[in-house]
Design a protein around this motif. Sequence first.
Motif, short mmCIF file in Angstrom:
data_model
loop_
_atom_site.label_atom_id
_atom_site.label_comp_id
_atom_site.label_asym_id
_atom_site.label_seq_id
_atom_site.Cartn_x
_atom_site.Cartn_y
_atom_site.Cartn_z
N UNK A 27 0.45 -2.54 -5.31
CA UNK A 27 1.84 -2.84 -5.81
C UNK A 27 2.64 -1.76 -5.58
N UNK A 28 2.13 -0.43 -5.76
CA UNK A 28 2.93 0.78 -5.57
C UNK A 28 3.45 1.00 -4.13
N UNK A 29 2.48 0.57 -3.04
CA UNK A 29 2.53 0.89 -1.82
C UNK A 29 3.75 -0.27 -1.49
N UNK A 30 3.61 -1.37 -1.92
CA UNK A 30 4.58 -2.59 -1.46
C UNK A 30 6.04 -2.23 -2.07
N UNK A 31 6.17 -1.58 -3.24
CA UNK A 31 7.28 -1.41 -3.92
C UNK A 31 8.12 -0.20 -3.08
N UNK A 32 7.10 0.73 -2.51
CA UNK A 32 7.64 1.89 -1.95
C UNK A 32 8.24 1.44 -0.61
N UNK A 33 7.51 0.58 0.23
CA UNK A 33 7.62 -0.01 1.46
C UNK A 33 8.82 -0.95 1.15
N UNK A 34 9.13 -1.87 0.18
CA UNK A 34 10.39 -2.36 0.32
C UNK A 34 11.59 -1.46 -0.16
N UNK A 35 11.49 -0.25 -0.73
CA UNK A 35 12.46 0.45 -1.23
C UNK A 35 13.17 1.14 0.16
N UNK A 36 11.89 1.74 0.80
CA UNK A 36 12.30 2.33 2.15
C UNK A 36 13.08 1.34 3.35
N UNK A 37 12.55 0.05 3.25
CA UNK A 37 13.04 -0.83 4.27
C UNK A 37 14.59 -1.21 3.84
#
Length: 116
Positions: A27-37
């Motif tokens: 979940x952490x990686x997913x939310x960080x990736x969505x924020x970056x994108x």
Amino acid sequence: MINALILIILAASIMVVLFFAYTTKNKLASYVAYTMLAAIAISMAINGLIGLIIDIDFLSFLVSLFRLLNDIILFIELGVILYLLFISKHKTKIMLLKVAIIVYVVLKLVIEFNLF
């Protein structure tokens, strides 16, 4: 030359975050990736608007306003990522992911403040 190396390390840290986001369902990686994108997409749209209006003389005040908005979006992105990493309930035991996120934030700040 150093700027190119910083960009390569920045891209590698993004790839590590994306790897963990889509292979481990973290979940952490997913939310960080969505924020970056999301931040990259919004910045690209704003840069496109800047490119459209930069040659028009009576709209030149909007260029500086859009660049300010771009800087604000960058700091909001980094703030959300740091919040997700340190304060939110989404924790991870993957040290490589934590290091990649911290490297991403530090290198984005280095690029923003033109330290090299």
